[in-house]
Scaffold this motif. Structure first.
Motif, short mmCIF file in Angstrom:
data_model
loop_
_atom_site.label_atom_id
_atom_site.label_comp_id
_atom_site.label_asym_id
_atom_site.label_seq_id
_atom_site.Cartn_x
_atom_site.Cartn_y
_atom_site.Cartn_z
N TYR A 65 0.88 -1.17 0.00
CA TYR A 65 0.00 0.00 0.00
C TYR A 65 0.91 1.22 0.00
N LEU A 66 0.83 2.03 -1.04
CA LEU A 66 1.79 3.11 -1.23
C LEU A 66 1.14 4.47 -1.07
N ILE A 110 8.10 10.73 -1.81
CA ILE A 110 9.43 10.29 -2.22
C ILE A 110 10.15 9.68 -1.01
N ASN A 111 10.79 8.55 -1.27
CA ASN A 111 11.58 7.88 -0.22
C ASN A 111 10.75 7.63 1.04
N PHE A 165 3.81 6.69 4.94
CA PHE A 165 4.69 5.53 4.87
C PHE A 165 4.12 4.50 3.88
N ALA A 166 4.98 3.64 3.37
CA ALA A 166 4.54 2.50 2.58
C ALA A 166 4.26 1.34 3.53
N VAL A 201 10.57 4.21 -2.14
CA VAL A 201 10.62 3.90 -0.71
C VAL A 201 12.06 3.99 -0.22
N ASP A 202 12.20 4.17 1.07
CA ASP A 202 13.50 4.14 1.74
C ASP A 202 13.46 2.98 2.73
N ALA A 203 13.88 1.81 2.28
CA ALA A 203 13.75 0.60 3.10
C ALA A 203 14.74 0.57 4.26
#
Length: 300
Positions: free
Chosen positions: A25-26, A31-32, A65-66, A107-109
């Motif tokens: 779910y995005l 960004i990031n 957040f993702a 995303v910034d994992a």
């Protein structure tokens, strides 16, 4: 209110011919985005990734957040050690391959929170213990924490609101799902007879056995008893939630974890709402800004 559907489903792992998926779910125009990974409940015996609560899906757009809801293999066809392997492999996939799947900058994992409900909360706690590169924050929701705790070693009545009856727990109906040699699956539907496995486990006090944990080597057993293990090392900031009237997972399970984290002097918030049973956060209008503000404090 219209149901929020995942933006994307990816296979994060394949074991023989079994594919294990995750839903994403995005947030829009972000960004990031940091990542919140969530695991479903069901005693590690039943359930699937689409059990994610409305409040968590709603929070994706509110907080940016993702969110990832991931399946994993189910016991007793695999043991707890193999389920933990799925959790670790899921985190590795997120950290090393997710950006390639989504495109750079989505995303910034490296900013990762791990949550889960009930048995999924147990997996979140396990991940925080065993991962070499720990998540920034964990948020277990009415988690199982000790399969050998009193609640799970004494027969329990059917939980309030359970759709299981005594007839549903008959071995003639559940024998296939109880057989460790039956087909390995990574999820189960709400209409499958497998949905009665948790009630069977409570009635027979068989959680540890179904997970492949047997009395004997105390060192081997102790690693699955989270309140005892937390004392051995550092733990990420933690937000715990457990209703005081929970009839599916005794609230003392989370009490013990909260005490262990406090004893290790790590940041912890423990929300213990009066009058609430299991899955109270599944209500459509339930929101919890304090939970997400805590999570985002450590992801930003």
């Amino acid at each position: 209110m219209a149901s929020i559907k995942p933006d994307l489903t990816l296979i994060y792992k394949k074991v023989d011919h079994l594919e294990i998926p995750m839903d994403l779910y995005l947030p829009k125009n972000t960004i990031n985005a940091p990542v919140l990974l969530w695991f479903h409940g069901g005693g590690l015996l039943q359930g699937c990734r689409d059990m994610i609560a409305p409040h968590m899906k709603n929070a994706v757009q509110t907080y940016g957040f993702a969110c990832i809801s991931a399946d994993y293999r189910l016991a007793p066809q695999v043991e707890i050690s193999e389920i933990l392997e799925d959790v670790i492999d899921c985190v590795i996939f997120i950290r090393t391959r997710l950006s390639d799947c989504l495109g750079q900058g989505v995303v910034d994992a490296s900013r990762l929170a791990i949550s889960g409900s009930s048995a999924g909360g147990y997996l979140a706690l396990l991940a925080a213990l065993v991962l070499k590169s720990k998540p920034q924050v964990v948020a277990p929701i009415y988690p199982i924490t000790d399969p050998l705790g009193t609640f799970f070693t004494k027969p329990q009545p059917l939980p309030v609101g359970s759709d299981s009856s005594e007839a549903d727990l008959d071995l003639a109906r559940l024998g296939f799902f109880l057989n460790p040699r039956s087909t390995v699956v990574a999820n189960s539907s709400e209409t499958s007879p497998r949905r009665h496995m948790y009630a069977y486990m409570l009635k027979t006090a068989s959680l540890a056995r179904l997970w492949g944990i047997f009395p004997g080597d105390e060192g081997a057993v102790a690693q699955w008893r989270i309140p005892r293990t937390i004392k051995m090392g550092d733990f990420p900031p933690t937000y715990l939630i457990h209703g005081m009237d929970d009839t599916a997972v005794g609230v003392e399970q989370t009490d013990e974890v909260a005490g262990a984290i406090l004893g290790d002097r790590n940041p912890v918030v423990y929300e213990r709402p009066n009058g609430e049973d299991h899955e109270f956060d599944q209500r459509e209008r339930y929101e919890n800004p304090e939970l997400y503000e805590f999570i985002m404090r450590y992801l930003n």
